[in-house]
Design a protein around this motif. Structure first.
Motif, PDB file in Angstrom:
ATOM      1  N   ARG A 272       0.846  -1.245  -0.056  1.00  0.00           N
ATOM      2  CA  ARG A 272       0.014   0.089   0.023  1.00  0.00           C
ATOM      3  C   ARG A 272       0.907   1.318  -0.059  1.00  0.00           C
ATOM      4  NH1 ARG A 272      -5.667   0.775   3.130  1.00  0.00           N
ATOM      5  NH2 ARG A 272      -6.150   2.687   2.296  1.00  0.00           N
ATOM      6  N   ALA A 273       1.968   1.267   0.754  1.00  0.00           N
ATOM      7  CA  ALA A 273       2.709   2.271   0.843  1.00  0.00           C
ATOM      8  C   ALA A 273       3.266   2.564  -0.555  1.00  0.00           C
ATOM      9  CB  ALA A 273       3.869   2.185   1.945  1.00  0.00           C
ATOM     10  N   LEU A 274       3.812   1.482  -1.249  1.00  0.00           N
ATOM     11  CA  LEU A 274       4.556   1.735  -2.341  1.00  0.00           C
ATOM     12  C   LEU A 274       3.484   2.081  -3.733  1.00  0.00           C
ATOM     13  CD1 LEU A 274       6.734  -1.439  -2.372  1.00  0.00           C
ATOM     14  CD2 LEU A 274       7.705   0.659  -2.434  1.00  0.00           C
ATOM     15  N   THR A 275       2.376   1.901  -3.451  1.00  0.00           N
ATOM     16  CA  THR A 275       1.160   2.162  -4.513  1.00  0.00           C
ATOM     17  C   THR A 275       0.438   3.497  -4.230  1.00  0.00           C
ATOM     18  OG1 THR A 275      -0.291   0.656  -3.494  1.00  0.00           O
ATOM     19  CG2 THR A 275       1.043  -0.261  -5.360  1.00  0.00           C
ATOM     20  N   GLU A 276       0.689   3.832  -2.964  1.00  0.00           N
ATOM     21  CA  GLU A 276      -0.132   5.095  -2.669  1.00  0.00           C
ATOM     22  C   GLU A 276       0.235   6.396  -3.408  1.00  0.00           C
ATOM     23  OE1 GLU A 276      -1.498   7.335   1.472  1.00  0.00           O
ATOM     24  OE2 GLU A 276       0.041   5.965   1.496  1.00  0.00           O
ATOM     25  N   ALA A 277       1.465   6.595  -3.744  1.00  0.00           N
ATOM     26  CA  ALA A 277       1.868   7.917  -4.471  1.00  0.00           C
ATOM     27  C   ALA A 277       1.376   7.882  -5.838  1.00  0.00           C
ATOM     28  CB  ALA A 277       3.163   8.262  -4.273  1.00  0.00           C
ATOM     29  N   PRO A 278       1.652   6.709  -6.663  1.00  0.00           N
ATOM     30  CA  PRO A 278       1.301   6.496  -8.037  1.00  0.00           C
ATOM     31  C   PRO A 278      -0.538   6.620  -8.064  1.00  0.00           C
ATOM     32  CG  PRO A 278       2.965   4.724  -7.692  1.00  0.00           C
ATOM     33  CD  PRO A 278       2.614   5.421  -6.186  1.00  0.00           C
ATOM     34  N   LEU A 279      -0.900   5.917  -7.263  1.00  0.00           N
ATOM     35  CA  LEU A 279      -2.483   6.292  -7.247  1.00  0.00           C
ATOM     36  C   LEU A 279      -3.132   7.352  -6.976  1.00  0.00           C
ATOM     37  CD1 LEU A 279      -3.439   2.917  -5.300  1.00  0.00           C
ATOM     38  CD2 LEU A 279      -3.876   3.289  -7.753  1.00  0.00           C
ATOM     39  N   ALA A 280      -2.350   8.288  -5.927  1.00  0.00           N
ATOM     40  CA  ALA A 280      -2.833   9.632  -5.630  1.00  0.00           C
ATOM     41  C   ALA A 280      -2.579  10.636  -6.920  1.00  0.00           C
ATOM     42  CB  ALA A 280      -2.112  10.114  -4.438  1.00  0.00           C
TER      43      ALA A 280
ATOM     44  N   THR B 154      -7.820   6.841  -4.862  1.00  0.00           N
ATOM     45  CA  THR B 154      -7.494   6.519  -3.168  1.00  0.00           C
ATOM     46  C   THR B 154      -7.632   5.106  -2.989  1.00  0.00           C
ATOM     47  OG1 THR B 154      -8.473   8.947  -3.019  1.00  0.00           O
ATOM     48  CG2 THR B 154      -8.267   7.233  -1.092  1.00  0.00           C
ATOM     49  N   CYS B 155      -6.510   4.680  -2.308  1.00  0.00           N
ATOM     50  CA  CYS B 155      -6.853   3.178  -2.061  1.00  0.00           C
ATOM     51  C   CYS B 155      -7.957   3.215  -0.859  1.00  0.00           C
ATOM     52  CB  CYS B 155      -5.500   2.903  -1.698  1.00  0.00           C
ATOM     53  SG  CYS B 155      -5.626   0.972  -1.237  1.00  0.00           S
ATOM     54  N   ILE B 156      -8.630   2.550  -0.689  1.00  0.00           N
ATOM     55  CA  ILE B 156      -9.653   2.410   0.569  1.00  0.00           C
ATOM     56  C   ILE B 156      -9.421   1.064   1.238  1.00  0.00           C
ATOM     57  CG2 ILE B 156     -11.311   3.987  -0.228  1.00  0.00           C
ATOM     58  CD1 ILE B 156     -13.194   1.482  -1.262  1.00  0.00           C
ATOM     59  N   GLN B 157      -8.999  -0.010   0.467  1.00  0.00           N
ATOM     60  CA  GLN B 157      -8.628  -1.345   1.305  1.00  0.00           C
ATOM     61  C   GLN B 157      -7.474  -2.137   0.720  1.00  0.00           C
ATOM     62  OE1 GLN B 157     -12.288  -4.026   0.845  1.00  0.00           O
ATOM     63  NE2 GLN B 157     -11.495  -5.054   2.674  1.00  0.00           N
ATOM     64  N   THR B 158      -7.211  -2.688   1.275  1.00  0.00           N
ATOM     65  CA  THR B 158      -5.718  -3.431   0.943  1.00  0.00           C
ATOM     66  C   THR B 158      -6.039  -4.802   1.552  1.00  0.00           C
ATOM     67  OG1 THR B 158      -4.216  -1.736   1.048  1.00  0.00           O
ATOM     68  CG2 THR B 158      -3.352  -4.095   0.736  1.00  0.00           C
ATOM     69  N   ARG B 159      -6.096  -5.939   0.810  1.00  0.00           N
ATOM     70  CA  ARG B 159      -5.928  -7.314   1.227  1.00  0.00           C
ATOM     71  C   ARG B 159      -4.860  -8.322   0.617  1.00  0.00           C
ATOM     72  NH1 ARG B 159     -11.092  -6.370  -0.751  1.00  0.00           N
ATOM     73  NH2 ARG B 159     -10.709  -7.646  -2.414  1.00  0.00           N
TER      74      ARG B 159
ATOM     75  N   VAL C  54      -4.428  -7.328  -3.208  1.00  0.00           N
ATOM     76  CA  VAL C  54      -5.737  -6.895  -4.086  1.00  0.00           C
ATOM     77  C   VAL C  54      -6.047  -5.604  -3.276  1.00  0.00           C
ATOM     78  CG1 VAL C  54      -8.149  -7.051  -4.480  1.00  0.00           C
ATOM     79  CG2 VAL C  54      -6.683  -9.227  -4.263  1.00  0.00           C
ATOM     80  N   LEU C  55      -5.836  -4.644  -4.090  1.00  0.00           N
ATOM     81  CA  LEU C  55      -6.097  -2.916  -3.714  1.00  0.00           C
ATOM     82  C   LEU C  55      -7.855  -2.781  -4.226  1.00  0.00           C
ATOM     83  CD1 LEU C  55      -2.530  -1.531  -4.616  1.00  0.00           C
ATOM     84  CD2 LEU C  55      -3.224  -2.322  -2.433  1.00  0.00           C
ATOM     85  N   THR C  56      -8.216  -2.198  -3.526  1.00  0.00           N
ATOM     86  CA  THR C  56      -9.569  -1.458  -3.863  1.00  0.00           C
ATOM     87  C   THR C  56      -9.377   0.097  -3.875  1.00  0.00           C
ATOM     88  OG1 THR C  56     -10.815  -3.287  -2.717  1.00  0.00           O
ATOM     89  CG2 THR C  56     -12.111  -1.431  -3.230  1.00  0.00           C
ATOM     90  N   VAL C  57      -9.674   0.576  -4.874  1.00  0.00           N
ATOM     91  CA  VAL C  57      -9.420   2.114  -5.036  1.00  0.00           C
ATOM     92  C   VAL C  57     -10.728   2.859  -5.511  1.00  0.00           C
ATOM     93  CG1 VAL C  57      -6.846   1.627  -5.638  1.00  0.00           C
ATOM     94  CG2 VAL C  57      -8.524   1.681  -7.439  1.00  0.00           C
ATOM     95  N   LEU C  58     -10.845   3.924  -5.199  1.00  0.00           N
ATOM     96  CA  LEU C  58     -11.858   4.857  -5.726  1.00  0.00           C
ATOM     97  C   LEU C  58     -11.160   5.741  -6.821  1.00  0.00           C
ATOM     98  CD1 LEU C  58     -13.293   6.158  -2.333  1.00  0.00           C
ATOM     99  CD2 LEU C  58     -14.406   4.343  -4.034  1.00  0.00           C
ATOM    100  N   PRO C  59     -11.694   5.708  -7.990  1.00  0.00           N
ATOM    101  CA  PRO C  59     -11.303   6.274  -8.843  1.00  0.00           C
ATOM    102  C   PRO C  59     -11.877   8.043  -9.004  1.00  0.00           C
ATOM    103  CG  PRO C  59     -12.935   5.304  -9.887  1.00  0.00           C
ATOM    104  CD  PRO C  59     -12.743   4.986  -8.385  1.00  0.00           C
TER     105      PRO C  59
END
Length: 80
Positions: A28-36, A41-46, A58-63
Motif C-alpha cells: 500500500r505504501a509503494l502504490t499510494e503515491a502513484p495512485l494519488a 484513493t486506496c480504500i482497502q488492501t487485502r 488486492v487493492l480496492t481504489v476509488l477513481p
C-alpha cells in the motif's frame, strides 16, 4: 469493478514475487503515491500469502468522479 452506493470501486490484483517479504502495508505504501498522482484513493488492501505461487495483494481504489472505464484500465495497467 463494483458499484457501492453512489460510487464505483475498482480492484487491482498485484502479484508479488515468490519468497517476497512484502506485507499489505508495504504494498500500500509503494502504490499510494502513484495512485494519488492519478487521482485515485486506496480504500482497502487485502494481502494473501497462502499460495505456492507466491503472495498477492488486492487493492480496492476509488477513481476520480469523471474517469471512464477505459481511462481506469489504462491507469491501472501503467501501475504494474
Amino acid at each position: 469493478m463494483a458499484r457501492d452506493a453512489d460510487r464505483f470501486e475498482f480492484t487491482i490484483d498485484v502479484v508479488l514475487p515468490r519468497d517476497s517479504n512484502l506485507t499489505d502495508q508495504t504494498v500500500r505504501a509503494l502504490t499510494e503515491a502513484p495512485l494519488a498522482a492519478q487521482g485515485m484513493t486506496c480504500i482497502q488492501t487485502r494481502f494473501y500469502n497462502d499460495s505456492s505461487d507466491g503472495a498477492s495483494c488486492v487493492l480496492t481504489v476509488l477513481p476520480p468522479d469523471d474517469v471512464t472505464v477505459r481511462d481506469m484500465a489504462f491507469s491501472l495497467f501503467s501501475l504494474v
